[in-house]
Motif scaffolding. Sequence first.
Motif, PDB file in Angstrom:
ATOM      1  N   ARG A  37     -20.026 -77.950  64.079  1.00 37.18           N
ATOM      2  CA  ARG A  37     -20.167 -79.408  64.155  1.00 37.18           C
ATOM      3  C   ARG A  37     -19.592 -80.067  62.915  1.00 37.18           C
ATOM      4  O   ARG A  37     -19.670 -79.531  61.818  1.00 37.18           O
ATOM      5  N   LEU A  38     -19.063 -81.262  63.123  1.00 39.45           N
ATOM      6  CA  LEU A  38     -18.463 -82.055  62.052  1.00 39.45           C
ATOM      7  C   LEU A  38     -18.993 -83.478  62.134  1.00 39.45           C
ATOM      8  O   LEU A  38     -18.892 -84.131  63.176  1.00 39.45           O
ATOM      9  N   LEU A  39     -19.587 -83.938  61.037  1.00 44.98           N
ATOM     10  CA  LEU A  39     -20.033 -85.321  60.928  1.00 44.98           C
ATOM     11  C   LEU A  39     -18.994 -86.079  60.120  1.00 44.98           C
ATOM     12  O   LEU A  39     -18.775 -85.779  58.949  1.00 44.98           O
ATOM     13  N   LEU A  40     -18.329 -87.038  60.765  1.00 41.83           N
ATOM     14  CA  LEU A  40     -17.386 -87.902  60.060  1.00 41.83           C
ATOM     15  C   LEU A  40     -18.066 -89.242  59.824  1.00 41.83           C
ATOM     16  O   LEU A  40     -18.430 -89.944  60.771  1.00 41.83           O
ATOM     17  N   ILE A  41     -18.253 -89.582  58.569  1.00 39.31           N
ATOM     18  CA  ILE A  41     -18.834 -90.861  58.193  1.00 39.31           C
ATOM     19  C   ILE A  41     -17.706 -91.864  58.090  1.00 39.31           C
ATOM     20  O   ILE A  41     -16.794 -91.704  57.279  1.00 39.31           O
ATOM     21  N   HIS A  42     -17.724 -92.891  58.934  1.00 38.22           N
ATOM     22  CA  HIS A  42     -16.690 -93.934  58.941  1.00 38.22           C
ATOM     23  C   HIS A  42     -17.053 -94.992  57.904  1.00 38.22           C
ATOM     24  O   HIS A  42     -18.005 -95.746  58.075  1.00 38.22           O
ATOM     25  N   ASN A  43     -16.289 -95.012  56.837  1.00 41.88           N
ATOM     26  CA  ASN A  43     -16.527 -95.919  55.718  1.00 41.88           C
ATOM     27  C   ASN A  43     -15.360 -96.906  55.680  1.00 41.88           C
ATOM     28  O   ASN A  43     -14.210 -96.498  55.832  1.00 41.88           O
ATOM     29  N   ASP A  58      -3.898 -93.568  63.880  1.00 35.17           N
ATOM     30  CA  ASP A  58      -4.356 -93.231  65.228  1.00 35.17           C
ATOM     31  C   ASP A  58      -5.830 -92.866  65.288  1.00 35.17           C
ATOM     32  O   ASP A  58      -6.536 -93.257  66.219  1.00 35.17           O
ATOM     33  N   TYR A  59      -6.296 -92.094  64.306  1.00 30.19           N
ATOM     34  CA  TYR A  59      -7.694 -91.654  64.383  1.00 30.19           C
ATOM     35  C   TYR A  59      -8.637 -92.839  64.515  1.00 30.19           C
ATOM     36  O   TYR A  59      -9.444 -92.895  65.438  1.00 30.19           O
ATOM     37  N   ILE A  60      -8.566 -93.777  63.592  1.00 27.89           N
ATOM     38  CA  ILE A  60      -9.552 -94.857  63.589  1.00 27.89           C
ATOM     39  C   ILE A  60      -9.321 -95.829  64.748  1.00 27.89           C
ATOM     40  O   ILE A  60     -10.266 -96.420  65.265  1.00 27.89           O
ATOM     41  N   ARG A  61      -8.080 -95.968  65.186  1.00 31.72           N
ATOM     42  CA  ARG A  61      -7.828 -96.835  66.350  1.00 31.72           C
ATOM     43  C   ARG A  61      -8.420 -96.230  67.620  1.00 31.72           C
ATOM     44  O   ARG A  61      -8.943 -96.946  68.471  1.00 31.72           O
ATOM     45  N   GLU A  62      -8.351 -94.914  67.745  1.00 33.25           N
ATOM     46  CA  GLU A  62      -8.793 -94.252  68.970  1.00 33.25           C
ATOM     47  C   GLU A  62     -10.232 -93.736  68.906  1.00 33.25           C
ATOM     48  O   GLU A  62     -10.853 -93.509  69.937  1.00 33.25           O
ATOM     49  N   GLN A  63     -10.763 -93.549  67.706  1.00 37.62           N
ATOM     50  CA  GLN A  63     -12.091 -92.949  67.556  1.00 37.62           C
ATOM     51  C   GLN A  63     -13.097 -93.886  66.871  1.00 37.62           C
ATOM     52  O   GLN A  63     -14.128 -93.439  66.376  1.00 37.62           O
ATOM     53  N   SER A  64     -12.799 -95.172  66.836  1.00 37.68           N
ATOM     54  CA  SER A  64     -13.721 -96.123  66.221  1.00 37.68           C
ATOM     55  C   SER A  64     -15.102 -96.009  66.850  1.00 37.68           C
ATOM     56  O   SER A  64     -15.242 -95.649  68.026  1.00 37.68           O
ATOM     57  N   VAL A  65     -16.127 -96.317  66.071  1.00 36.04           N
ATOM     58  CA  VAL A  65     -17.490 -96.278  66.615  1.00 36.04           C
ATOM     59  C   VAL A  65     -17.730 -97.416  67.597  1.00 36.04           C
ATOM     60  O   VAL A  65     -18.672 -97.367  68.390  1.00 36.04           O
ATOM     61  N   PRO A  86     -15.396 -99.176  70.425  1.00 34.75           N
ATOM     62  CA  PRO A  86     -14.077 -99.132  71.053  1.00 34.75           C
ATOM     63  C   PRO A  86     -13.302-100.435  70.878  1.00 34.75           C
ATOM     64  O   PRO A  86     -13.835-101.520  71.097  1.00 34.75           O
ATOM     65  N   GLY A  87     -12.052-100.293  70.411  1.00 33.22           N
ATOM     66  CA  GLY A  87     -11.182-101.445  70.243  1.00 33.22           C
ATOM     67  C   GLY A  87     -11.383-102.212  68.951  1.00 33.22           C
ATOM     68  O   GLY A  87     -10.659-103.165  68.673  1.00 33.22           O
ATOM     69  N   GLU A  88     -12.364-101.797  68.132  1.00 32.19           N
ATOM     70  CA  GLU A  88     -12.676-102.543  66.906  1.00 32.19           C
ATOM     71  C   GLU A  88     -12.069-101.944  65.648  1.00 32.19           C
ATOM     72  O   GLU A  88     -12.180-102.520  64.577  1.00 32.19           O
ATOM     73  N   GLY A  89     -11.472-100.762  65.709  1.00 31.41           N
ATOM     74  CA  GLY A  89     -10.836-100.177  64.535  1.00 31.41           C
ATOM     75  C   GLY A  89     -11.827 -99.771  63.457  1.00 31.41           C
ATOM     76  O   GLY A  89     -12.800 -99.078  63.713  1.00 31.41           O
TER      77      GLY A  89
END
Length: 198
Positions: free
Chosen positions: A53-59, A118-125, A127-130
Amino acid sequence: MDEIQQTERQITELIGKLNALRKKHCGKAVHNYLFSTLDGEVPMLDLFADHKRLLLIHNMGRGCRYCTLWADGFNGLLPHLESAMSVVLVSKDAPDVQRQFANSRGWRFRLASHGGGDYIREQSVVPGEGNTPGAVVYEREGDTIFRKNGCVFGPGDIYCAMWSLLGLAGLGEEDWTPQFSYGQSPQKLGDGDAGPAD
């Protein structure tokens, strides 16, 4: 039992229900995105290290005082979290900027930059908010990565203990805002696009 205790019990029960739903959630396969680090480009699979498992903290980056508050709190939990999964803090900031700011806060996180790509555009917490603050947990099966669960960070959420402790004192978002330091109030507040406000 008074109304406060009843409400606390209901919240605890709801969190238990939420976690049970998350445990059953299968997730969706995602790309093996590339991130920038001080050691060069790194594929997402490498961020898992020895964990499933990988926890990515979006900062949102070094200019966001709210994201800094959440990360300050998680930093204290890091050894406990890393016993269960790999933990990496990601932001749009360049790797050298990330490291400099992390060092100034005493953060021990592994860091990676998505650079606003691409990561943050497609994997935002959201959707569509970056570039929105939050976290996502991924699971790997061989070389396939699945997005398991995600959450949004914001005042009053269950991921930052500060809000519950303020609430215990009868204080809320309208009464207190985080700062980069408390020696003096900044002349203007950062918004996540610049460095810490002066």
